[in-house]
Design a protein around this motif. Structure first.
Motif, PDB file in Angstrom:
ATOM      1  N   GLU A 241      13.108 -19.488  -4.507  1.00  0.00           N
ATOM      2  CA  GLU A 241      12.997 -18.237  -4.598  1.00  0.00           C
ATOM      3  C   GLU A 241      12.078 -17.235  -5.425  1.00  0.00           C
ATOM      4  O   GLU A 241      11.336 -16.665  -5.442  1.00  0.00           O
ATOM      5  CB  GLU A 241      14.475 -17.460  -3.915  1.00  0.00           C
ATOM      6  CG  GLU A 241      15.753 -18.265  -2.386  1.00  0.00           C
ATOM      7  CD  GLU A 241      16.927 -17.063  -2.940  1.00  0.00           C
ATOM      8  OE1 GLU A 241      17.151 -16.233  -3.644  1.00  0.00           O
ATOM      9  OE2 GLU A 241      17.317 -17.779  -2.132  1.00  0.00           O
ATOM     10  N   VAL A 242      13.182 -18.020  -6.937  1.00  0.00           N
ATOM     11  CA  VAL A 242      12.414 -17.037  -7.936  1.00  0.00           C
ATOM     12  C   VAL A 242      10.990 -17.583  -7.793  1.00  0.00           C
ATOM     13  O   VAL A 242      10.203 -16.646  -8.547  1.00  0.00           O
ATOM     14  CB  VAL A 242      12.867 -17.520  -8.913  1.00  0.00           C
ATOM     15  CG1 VAL A 242      11.742 -16.944 -10.460  1.00  0.00           C
ATOM     16  CG2 VAL A 242      14.548 -16.936  -9.302  1.00  0.00           C
ATOM     17  N   ARG A 243      10.170 -19.152  -7.419  1.00  0.00           N
ATOM     18  CA  ARG A 243       8.956 -19.482  -8.117  1.00  0.00           C
ATOM     19  C   ARG A 243       7.509 -18.600  -6.890  1.00  0.00           C
ATOM     20  O   ARG A 243       6.857 -18.591  -7.133  1.00  0.00           O
ATOM     21  CB  ARG A 243       8.802 -21.301  -7.292  1.00  0.00           C
ATOM     22  CG  ARG A 243       7.343 -21.984  -7.449  1.00  0.00           C
ATOM     23  CD  ARG A 243       7.007 -21.723  -8.893  1.00  0.00           C
ATOM     24  NE  ARG A 243       5.332 -22.049  -8.411  1.00  0.00           N
ATOM     25  CZ  ARG A 243       5.166 -22.401  -9.309  1.00  0.00           C
ATOM     26  NH1 ARG A 243       5.433 -21.965 -10.846  1.00  0.00           N
ATOM     27  NH2 ARG A 243       3.700 -23.096  -9.261  1.00  0.00           N
ATOM     28  N   LEU A 244       8.359 -18.334  -5.342  1.00  0.00           N
ATOM     29  CA  LEU A 244       7.855 -17.573  -4.259  1.00  0.00           C
ATOM     30  C   LEU A 244       7.883 -16.163  -5.081  1.00  0.00           C
ATOM     31  O   LEU A 244       6.573 -15.982  -4.766  1.00  0.00           O
ATOM     32  CB  LEU A 244       8.178 -17.879  -3.048  1.00  0.00           C
ATOM     33  CG  LEU A 244       8.281 -19.242  -3.075  1.00  0.00           C
ATOM     34  CD1 LEU A 244       9.048 -19.640  -1.147  1.00  0.00           C
ATOM     35  CD2 LEU A 244       7.456 -19.976  -2.651  1.00  0.00           C
ATOM     36  N   ALA A 245       8.580 -15.810  -5.364  1.00  0.00           N
ATOM     37  CA  ALA A 245       8.526 -14.267  -5.535  1.00  0.00           C
ATOM     38  C   ALA A 245       7.503 -14.179  -6.919  1.00  0.00           C
ATOM     39  O   ALA A 245       6.507 -13.021  -7.008  1.00  0.00           O
ATOM     40  CB  ALA A 245       9.753 -13.398  -6.111  1.00  0.00           C
ATOM     41  N   ALA A 246       7.452 -15.011  -8.343  1.00  0.00           N
ATOM     42  CA  ALA A 246       6.253 -14.676  -9.067  1.00  0.00           C
ATOM     43  C   ALA A 246       5.102 -14.971  -8.533  1.00  0.00           C
ATOM     44  O   ALA A 246       4.116 -13.847  -9.082  1.00  0.00           O
ATOM     45  CB  ALA A 246       6.814 -16.651  -9.603  1.00  0.00           C
ATOM     46  N   LEU A 247       4.990 -16.049  -7.066  1.00  0.00           N
ATOM     47  CA  LEU A 247       3.603 -16.367  -6.790  1.00  0.00           C
ATOM     48  C   LEU A 247       2.992 -15.328  -5.830  1.00  0.00           C
ATOM     49  O   LEU A 247       2.155 -15.322  -5.705  1.00  0.00           O
ATOM     50  CB  LEU A 247       3.376 -17.583  -6.107  1.00  0.00           C
ATOM     51  CG  LEU A 247       4.081 -19.617  -6.330  1.00  0.00           C
ATOM     52  CD1 LEU A 247       3.971 -20.373  -6.320  1.00  0.00           C
ATOM     53  CD2 LEU A 247       3.003 -19.196  -7.628  1.00  0.00           C
ATOM     54  N   GLN A 248       3.830 -14.573  -5.450  1.00  0.00           N
ATOM     55  CA  GLN A 248       3.872 -13.522  -4.763  1.00  0.00           C
ATOM     56  C   GLN A 248       3.478 -12.316  -4.764  1.00  0.00           C
ATOM     57  O   GLN A 248       2.767 -11.019  -5.246  1.00  0.00           O
ATOM     58  CB  GLN A 248       5.104 -13.255  -3.376  1.00  0.00           C
ATOM     59  CG  GLN A 248       5.012 -12.347  -2.445  1.00  0.00           C
ATOM     60  CD  GLN A 248       5.098 -12.351  -0.513  1.00  0.00           C
ATOM     61  OE1 GLN A 248       6.558 -12.651  -1.245  1.00  0.00           O
ATOM     62  NE2 GLN A 248       4.961 -12.138  -0.459  1.00  0.00           N
ATOM     63  N   THR A 249       4.156 -11.880  -6.531  1.00  0.00           N
ATOM     64  CA  THR A 249       3.782 -10.436  -6.818  1.00  0.00           C
ATOM     65  C   THR A 249       3.109 -11.125  -8.227  1.00  0.00           C
ATOM     66  O   THR A 249       2.186  -9.459  -8.456  1.00  0.00           O
ATOM     67  CB  THR A 249       5.476 -10.695  -7.436  1.00  0.00           C
ATOM     68  OG1 THR A 249       6.995 -10.746  -7.229  1.00  0.00           O
ATOM     69  CG2 THR A 249       5.869  -9.414  -9.210  1.00  0.00           C
ATOM     70  N   ASN A 250       2.751 -11.637  -8.737  1.00  0.00           N
ATOM     71  CA  ASN A 250       1.456 -11.713  -9.922  1.00  0.00           C
ATOM     72  C   ASN A 250       1.097 -13.423  -9.876  1.00  0.00           C
ATOM     73  O   ASN A 250       1.007 -14.376 -10.462  1.00  0.00           O
ATOM     74  CB  ASN A 250       2.319 -11.586 -11.035  1.00  0.00           C
ATOM     75  CG  ASN A 250       3.344 -10.494 -11.913  1.00  0.00           C
ATOM     76  OD1 ASN A 250       4.470 -11.076 -11.474  1.00  0.00           O
ATOM     77  ND2 ASN A 250       2.620  -9.723 -11.893  1.00  0.00           N
ATOM     78  N   PRO A 251       0.283 -13.053  -8.604  1.00  0.00           N
ATOM     79  CA  PRO A 251      -0.706 -14.081  -8.413  1.00  0.00           C
ATOM     80  C   PRO A 251      -1.654 -14.435  -9.394  1.00  0.00           C
ATOM     81  O   PRO A 251      -2.441 -15.960  -9.708  1.00  0.00           O
ATOM     82  CB  PRO A 251      -1.076 -13.863  -6.797  1.00  0.00           C
ATOM     83  CG  PRO A 251      -1.252 -12.848  -6.900  1.00  0.00           C
ATOM     84  CD  PRO A 251       0.460 -11.804  -7.682  1.00  0.00           C
ATOM     85  N   GLU A 252      -2.169 -13.076 -10.099  1.00  0.00           N
ATOM     86  CA  GLU A 252      -3.044 -13.533 -10.749  1.00  0.00           C
ATOM     87  C   GLU A 252      -2.717 -14.598 -12.450  1.00  0.00           C
ATOM     88  O   GLU A 252      -3.289 -15.060 -12.811  1.00  0.00           O
ATOM     89  CB  GLU A 252      -3.908 -12.108 -11.121  1.00  0.00           C
ATOM     90  CG  GLU A 252      -2.990 -11.689 -12.538  1.00  0.00           C
ATOM     91  CD  GLU A 252      -1.735 -10.806 -11.130  1.00  0.00           C
ATOM     92  OE1 GLU A 252      -0.431 -10.927 -12.281  1.00  0.00           O
ATOM     93  OE2 GLU A 252      -1.099 -11.409 -10.485  1.00  0.00           O
ATOM     94  N   SER A 253      -0.941 -14.897 -12.130  1.00  0.00           N
ATOM     95  CA  SER A 253      -0.464 -15.635 -13.248  1.00  0.00           C
ATOM     96  C   SER A 253      -0.171 -16.796 -13.164  1.00  0.00           C
ATOM     97  O   SER A 253      -0.023 -17.353 -13.839  1.00  0.00           O
ATOM     98  CB  SER A 253       0.483 -14.957 -13.659  1.00  0.00           C
ATOM     99  OG  SER A 253       0.176 -12.895 -14.253  1.00  0.00           O
ATOM    100  N   PHE A 254      -0.583 -17.215 -11.761  1.00  0.00           N
ATOM    101  CA  PHE A 254      -0.448 -19.229 -11.665  1.00  0.00           C
ATOM    102  C   PHE A 254      -1.429 -19.915 -10.726  1.00  0.00           C
ATOM    103  O   PHE A 254      -2.299 -18.898 -10.581  1.00  0.00           O
ATOM    104  CB  PHE A 254       0.851 -18.187 -10.878  1.00  0.00           C
ATOM    105  CG  PHE A 254       1.976 -18.646 -11.507  1.00  0.00           C
ATOM    106  CD1 PHE A 254       3.215 -18.799 -12.405  1.00  0.00           C
ATOM    107  CD2 PHE A 254       2.823 -17.001 -10.960  1.00  0.00           C
ATOM    108  CE1 PHE A 254       3.710 -17.971 -13.203  1.00  0.00           C
ATOM    109  CE2 PHE A 254       3.781 -15.915 -11.684  1.00  0.00           C
ATOM    110  CZ  PHE A 254       4.648 -16.952 -12.940  1.00  0.00           C
ATOM    111  N   SER A 255      -1.739 -20.966 -11.031  1.00  0.00           N
ATOM    112  CA  SER A 255      -3.184 -21.812 -10.496  1.00  0.00           C
ATOM    113  C   SER A 255      -2.639 -21.834  -8.880  1.00  0.00           C
ATOM    114  O   SER A 255      -3.373 -22.291  -8.557  1.00  0.00           O
ATOM    115  CB  SER A 255      -3.366 -23.269 -11.395  1.00  0.00           C
ATOM    116  OG  SER A 255      -2.247 -23.841 -11.132  1.00  0.00           O
ATOM    117  N   ALA A 256      -0.816 -21.871  -9.029  1.00  0.00           N
ATOM    118  CA  ALA A 256      -0.319 -22.216  -7.143  1.00  0.00           C
ATOM    119  C   ALA A 256      -0.756 -21.386  -6.222  1.00  0.00           C
ATOM    120  O   ALA A 256      -0.600 -19.773  -7.530  1.00  0.00           O
ATOM    121  CB  ALA A 256       1.040 -22.861  -7.894  1.00  0.00           C
ATOM    122  N   SER A 257      -0.254 -21.174  -5.449  1.00  0.00           N
ATOM    123  CA  SER A 257      -0.795 -19.771  -4.477  1.00  0.00           C
ATOM    124  C   SER A 257       0.941 -19.519  -3.701  1.00  0.00           C
ATOM    125  O   SER A 257       1.268 -20.661  -3.551  1.00  0.00           O
ATOM    126  CB  SER A 257      -2.147 -19.693  -3.339  1.00  0.00           C
ATOM    127  OG  SER A 257      -1.196 -20.836  -2.703  1.00  0.00           O
TER     128      SER A 257
END
Length: 171
Positions: free
Chosen positions: A16-32
């Motif tokens: 849940e936290v990982r998906l929130a991260a990817l959705q909230t700050n997509p520019e900060s992670f190489s994964a989508s």
């Protein structure tokens, strides 16, 4: 707040936290988000059970509010290195020292591992709060990866940072 190494029983909250991260700050992670939302829970369990990685979680009243992952290099020539990935704190919990606490725990873990000399991470060049945090912990910029990430039609540069935790000299 409690910070601990997450084990498989935290896989659902971690997801849940990982998906929130990817959705909230997509520019900060190489994964989508679009890719990882399709991953089965077993994939997140596997990440938490990896012998060469440690995912630290910040818990407030048993709720996971932040994470960071420390991955140890495995090849013989790179065993002196570790990498930080997936640093994220839920927006409602930012500016309370949680990110710093997570990073400090990861750094302390590295200090326990005799052969690790340096820790690497990347940070989006425009992410001033994250850069300030990493610099406060002793990380130094050693390079710039221009247009490292592309989110839709926007490119983001990443700064490459390193923290030397042990100085080693071979004579």
């Amino acid at each position: 707040m409690v910070i601990k190494i997450l084990e498989s029983e935290f896989a659902e909250q971690y997801r849940e936290v990982r998906l929130a991260a990817l959705q909230t700050n997509p520019e900060s992670f190489s994964a989508s988000y679009e890719e990882e939302r399709l991953y089965p829970l077993e994939r997140f369990i596997s990440r938490l059970e990896n012998f060469h990685a440690f995912t630290f979680g910040a818990l407030i009243e048993d709720k996971l509010v932040g994470v960071v992952t420390l991955v140890l290099e495995q090849s013989e020539k790179m065993k002196h290195r570790a990498n930080i990935y997936g640093m994220y704190v839920l927006p409602d919990y930012r500016s309370h020292g949680i990110g710093k606490g997570l990073m400090e725990q990861a750094i302390e873990k590295v200090k326990e591992i005799v052969y690790i000399e340096q820790i690497y991470l990347t940070v989006v060049a425009t992410n001033a709060p994250a850069k300030k945090l990493y610099q406060s912990l002793g990380f130094e910029v050693f390079g710039l990866d221009k247009r490292a990430l592309r989110v839709e039609d926007t490119y983001f540069d990443e700064e490459l940072m390193v923290l030397h935790v042990k100085r080693c000299c071979f004579i």
